[in-house]
Design an enzyme around this catalytic site. Structure first.
Site, PDB file in Angstrom:
ATOM      1  N   HIS A 157       0.841  -1.204   0.000  1.00  0.00           N
ATOM      2  CA  HIS A 157       0.000   0.000   0.000  1.00  0.00           C
ATOM      3  C   HIS A 157       0.875   1.252   0.000  1.00  0.00           C
ATOM      4  CE1 HIS A 157      -3.447  -2.536   1.183  1.00  0.00           C
ATOM      5  NE2 HIS A 157      -4.174  -1.545   0.696  1.00  0.00           N
ATOM      6  N   LYS A 161      -0.387   4.790   4.698  1.00  0.00           N
ATOM      7  CA  LYS A 161      -1.285   3.851   5.389  1.00  0.00           C
ATOM      8  C   LYS A 161      -0.785   3.612   6.815  1.00  0.00           C
ATOM      9  CE  LYS A 161      -3.810  -0.444   4.866  1.00  0.00           C
ATOM     10  NZ  LYS A 161      -5.041   0.221   5.300  1.00  0.00           N
TER      11      LYS A 161
HETATM   12  P1  NAD Z   1      -7.227   9.778   4.927  1.00  0.00           P
HETATM   13  O1  NAD Z   1      -6.297  10.050   6.071  1.00  0.00           O
HETATM   14  O2  NAD Z   1      -6.906  10.367   3.601  1.00  0.00           O
HETATM   15  O3  NAD Z   1      -8.715  10.263   5.310  1.00  0.00           O
HETATM   16  C1  NAD Z   1      -9.292  10.099   6.575  1.00  0.00           C
HETATM   17  C2  NAD Z   1     -10.020  11.404   6.877  1.00  0.00           C
HETATM   18  O4  NAD Z   1     -10.802  11.215   8.063  1.00  0.00           O
HETATM   19  C3  NAD Z   1      -9.062  12.573   7.136  1.00  0.00           C
HETATM   20  O5  NAD Z   1      -9.403  13.667   6.308  1.00  0.00           O
HETATM   21  C4  NAD Z   1      -9.276  12.899   8.613  1.00  0.00           C
HETATM   22  O6  NAD Z   1      -9.147  14.290   8.908  1.00  0.00           O
HETATM   23  C5  NAD Z   1     -10.719  12.420   8.794  1.00  0.00           C
HETATM   24  N1  NAD Z   1     -11.077  12.158  10.188  1.00  0.00           N
HETATM   25  C6  NAD Z   1     -10.335  11.570  11.168  1.00  0.00           C
HETATM   26  N2  NAD Z   1     -11.014  11.562  12.332  1.00  0.00           N
HETATM   27  C7  NAD Z   1     -12.219  12.147  12.086  1.00  0.00           C
HETATM   28  C8  NAD Z   1     -13.363  12.437  12.888  1.00  0.00           C
HETATM   29  N3  NAD Z   1     -13.402  12.142  14.196  1.00  0.00           N
HETATM   30  N4  NAD Z   1     -14.407  13.074  12.304  1.00  0.00           N
HETATM   31  C9  NAD Z   1     -14.381  13.394  10.982  1.00  0.00           C
HETATM   32  N5  NAD Z   1     -13.315  13.151  10.177  1.00  0.00           N
HETATM   33  C10 NAD Z   1     -12.266  12.524  10.725  1.00  0.00           C
HETATM   34  O7  NAD Z   1      -7.348   8.195   4.845  1.00  0.00           O
HETATM   35  P2  NAD Z   1      -7.963   7.300   3.656  1.00  0.00           P
HETATM   36  O8  NAD Z   1      -6.873   6.841   2.776  1.00  0.00           O
HETATM   37  O9  NAD Z   1      -9.135   8.007   3.055  1.00  0.00           O
HETATM   38  O10 NAD Z   1      -8.438   6.012   4.482  1.00  0.00           O
HETATM   39  C11 NAD Z   1      -9.382   6.128   5.535  1.00  0.00           C
HETATM   40  C12 NAD Z   1      -9.715   4.741   6.071  1.00  0.00           C
HETATM   41  O11 NAD Z   1     -10.349   3.970   5.043  1.00  0.00           O
HETATM   42  C13 NAD Z   1      -8.490   3.909   6.521  1.00  0.00           C
HETATM   43  O12 NAD Z   1      -8.861   3.123   7.641  1.00  0.00           O
HETATM   44  C14 NAD Z   1      -8.233   3.006   5.309  1.00  0.00           C
HETATM   45  O13 NAD Z   1      -7.550   1.803   5.638  1.00  0.00           O
HETATM   46  C15 NAD Z   1      -9.648   2.738   4.885  1.00  0.00           C
HETATM   47  N6  NAD Z   1      -9.822   2.289   3.491  1.00  0.00           N
HETATM   48  C16 NAD Z   1     -10.728   1.290   3.290  1.00  0.00           C
HETATM   49  C17 NAD Z   1     -11.011   0.858   2.021  1.00  0.00           C
HETATM   50  C18 NAD Z   1     -12.070  -0.198   1.826  1.00  0.00           C
HETATM   51  O14 NAD Z   1     -12.395  -0.574   0.677  1.00  0.00           O
HETATM   52  N7  NAD Z   1     -12.668  -0.682   2.937  1.00  0.00           N
HETATM   53  C19 NAD Z   1     -10.366   1.440   0.918  1.00  0.00           C
HETATM   54  C20 NAD Z   1      -9.443   2.466   1.140  1.00  0.00           C
HETATM   55  C21 NAD Z   1      -9.194   2.894   2.447  1.00  0.00           C
END
Ligand code: NAD
Length: 268
Positions: A157, A161
């Protein structure tokens, strides 16, 4: 399009949050809110995200304010944030939660299951069709090949991550363990490191790489003394996860409360 949903998105300025917002509007749903922890974004209209959104709703700091007019909450943030939002959803009257956040521990998973007594929850460590199909193939291969074959899971990844192994690698590990009628917690190998790092027969090994901007690569190998079988998947963009999450949201409309995953959504 199926039912038109009123959707609110947690972490809407994040990498996945932006994709989800764009795909939600492109699919004809209404974006009724979004939340962020990042102070740069709180109080600003969604149009400021610069991704061509039509909704002018303001980005909220609190999940309960963001989900006020929503029937569906989509959350790809961090475990503590997701759990706090589920507490709010139960009292806000939001019906459905689509959870893509990864990295929950066992106690947090149990809290999610408890929330599924009052909410429709679809939770997946990976929302792509390909990975969910891969999961089914891995379970079948593990069952057909038997315990003499070494199962190893490699994931790569992007460098930002935080959790490891990825939620998807653990999904695939669970599928392999289930193919052997076992729990992953009993079969998961410790990372191979140090002078006595031999492979223990029957265990499922994990290897992790972090590199640049890779969206997500997973490979499961089954090895015997004579041959090796590899099953692999590569995500070519982040939109694949957003499309899967929206498909899950549409599927969840009208379903009874409970905890579902993408295998339910895709009838796998
Ligand atoms: P990222 O850091 O780009 O985005 C996360 C966002 O959440 C950030 O903007 C952060 O400020 C915000 N955030 C954190 N705490 C918060 C709160 N209390 N209230 C509101 N907003 C809040 O990360 P990302 O790459 O978008 O990934 C996010 C999550 O999704 C990770 O756990 C990742 O592993 C997961 N993910 C899952 C899949 C899937 O298919 N299930 C795919 C990609 C990513």
């Amino acid at each position: 399009m199926t039912t038109k949903l009123n959707i609110s998105i947690a972490g809407i300025a994040g990498r996945m949050g932006r994709q989800l917002a764009k795909v939600a509007e492109d699919c004809g749903h209404s974006l009724t809110g979004g939340s962020e922890a990042h102070t740069d974004w709180i109080g600003r209209p969604l149009t400021d995200l610069g991704i061509g959104l039509a909704s002018e709703r303001l980005i909220e700091a609190s999940a309960s304010a963001a989900m006020q007019d929503a029937d569906t909450w989509i959350d790809f943030t961090a475990p503590v944030a997701t759990l706090a939002a589920l507490d709010a959803a139960s009292s806000a009257g939001t019906r459905t939660a689509i959870i893509g956040t990864t990295g929950f521990d066992a106690a947090q998973e149990a809290q999610i299951a408890a929330h599924a007594k009052s909410l429709v929850i679809v939770k997946a460590g990976n929302f792509s069709l390909g990975v969910n199909l891969l999961q089914t193939l891995v379970e079948k291969a593990a069952s057909a090949l038997g315990p003499d074959w070494d199962i190893e899971i490699l994931e790569t990844h992007h460098r930002r991550k935080v959790d490891a192994p990825s939620g998807t690698a653990l999904m695939l590990g669970n599928a392999a363990a289930s193919g052997r009628d076992a729990d992953l917690s009993d079969l998961k190998a410790r990372p191979y490191d140090g002078p006595d790092a031999r492979r223990i027969p029957g265990e499922i090994g994990f290897a992790v790489r972090r590199s640049g901007g890779v969206f997500g690569e997973h490979e499961v190998t089954f090895g015997s003394d004579q041959e090796v079988i590899s099953l692999s998947h590569t995500a070519l963009n982040r939109a694949v996860f957003a499309h899967g999450a929206l498909k899950a949201a549409e599927w969840a409309a009208g379903k009874p409360v409970g905890l579902y995953d993408m295998k339910d959504v895709l009838s796998l």
